[in-house]
Design a protein around this motif. Sequence first.
Motif, short mmCIF file in Angstrom:
data_model
loop_
_atom_site.label_atom_id
_atom_site.label_comp_id
_atom_site.label_asym_id
_atom_site.label_seq_id
_atom_site.Cartn_x
_atom_site.Cartn_y
_atom_site.Cartn_z
N SER A 46 0.81 -1.22 0.00
CA SER A 46 0.00 0.00 0.00
C SER A 46 0.85 1.27 0.00
O SER A 46 0.29 2.37 0.09
CB SER A 46 -0.93 0.01 1.21
N TRP B 195 2.46 2.81 -2.32
CA TRP B 195 2.16 3.73 -3.43
C TRP B 195 0.99 4.65 -3.06
O TRP B 195 1.03 5.86 -3.34
CB TRP B 195 1.83 2.95 -4.69
N PHE B 196 -0.04 4.07 -2.46
CA PHE B 196 -1.21 4.88 -2.08
C PHE B 196 -0.84 5.94 -1.05
O PHE B 196 -1.18 7.12 -1.20
CB PHE B 196 -2.31 3.96 -1.53
N TRP B 197 -0.13 5.52 0.00
CA TRP B 197 0.20 6.47 1.07
C TRP B 197 1.19 7.53 0.59
O TRP B 197 1.12 8.68 1.03
CB TRP B 197 0.75 5.72 2.27
#
Length: 443
Positions: free
Chosen positions: A335, A337-339
């Motif tokens: 995750s 990339w999202f954060w």
Amino acid sequence: MTTPTDDGHAPAIALQERRLEPEASDTLIDIEVNESPMPAPAPSAGTLFLACSLILVAFNLRTIFPSLGALLPELKAALNLSSHLASWVTTLPVLCLGLFAPLAPWLARRIGAERTIFCLMIALSVGVALRGAGGLTGLLCGSVLAGAAIAIINVLLPGLIKRDFPHATGVMAGLYAMALLGGAATAAGATMPLEMALGGEWTQALSLWCVPAAIACACWFFQLPRGAAIRRIATPRVRGLWRCPLAWQLTAFMVLQSMYSFTVFGWLAPFLRDRGIPAVDTSLIVSVSILLQTAACLAAPIIATRLPNQSWFNMVVVTLTVVGFIGCLAAPLHSVWFWAGVQGVGQGALTSIAMAMIVLRSGDAHVAAELSGMVQGVGYGLGASGPLLVGLLYEPGGGYARVGGFLVAVGLALLCFGYLSGRQRLVSVKVEPAEGLDPIVIA
């Protein structure tokens, strides 16, 4: 209608008249050593070239930070640096931003702001080239020279925007901040591939960033005033700024956002690599995060200037910044990339609104120049402690509990000062006329 000052009362007679929209004839205290009277507004083509030149200069004011962070593991191994010494290496150019910023008004009064920027772009080009030469000594000396040049240019550019783009300050502030982070994103994403393409030569990968700086310097040459004589005109003196509560709230906001911004530039890549993400993937993640910062930089001031005040807007972007960074440190790797994207949007908006607030809380270009010197001088000087403290708290392979606790504490303080400085007020200052000055000659 009278605009309230930071204490909520109508301004006294001794205080300067406040205007939310500056007159086109406003001059900049840092630039008022130039020709008198001020030249007529440039034609549209000249104004466009000025805007492009300003943006190109801004592009080079952050490349030195993420380029070093991207190569920090290689640099530590090549120079046999301890973690503490590496922290000082990443902090030194940030510290220079605060130490040298107070020189900006003096230099601009002596030779003119345009000439000051031109000379310092030469110094920046030399400093960036020097970082890749001479081992640790060259790295340190080049960092000081480049950091000093950036510090002074940082102070002058917001005043130029206030003076030369009085009816497009929101757009130009966004483009300016976008260019800052666009340069940072390019450096973050391209430095590691450059190093690999050069056969592992990290020194050359660092030095090559002098090329865009030299190009910006060449373009800025055409902004120099024509003629050898500079007429130094009498300019008002801004008094009481350092006793103004709102000015200190803006300064604290800049200090805290600088801690986050330069921690991202210097430490996000090493943190992600320590979590097991490959070096090239790390460069892409950081680069995309900073690219998202550039988009947010352009949008944030435009949105913020249309709001009745910026308090709640500031709190939202601070929350995105803090939550995104903590996610990069603690969330599952799939995750990240999202954060990193969340952090990029928040950090970009936070950086641009911190710069735009200098203009929004100033009554005219005189105050904007003085406020810029105070906010950026103190803000970057104390903000340098952020990446230093993060480096001292960081234990490779030992988790991020202490780093995360520190960043949360900084985020809570950012929420407080973001709300206070976002209220619709102007800084309270007293303006006194200055004595006339004799012309000086630049050979």
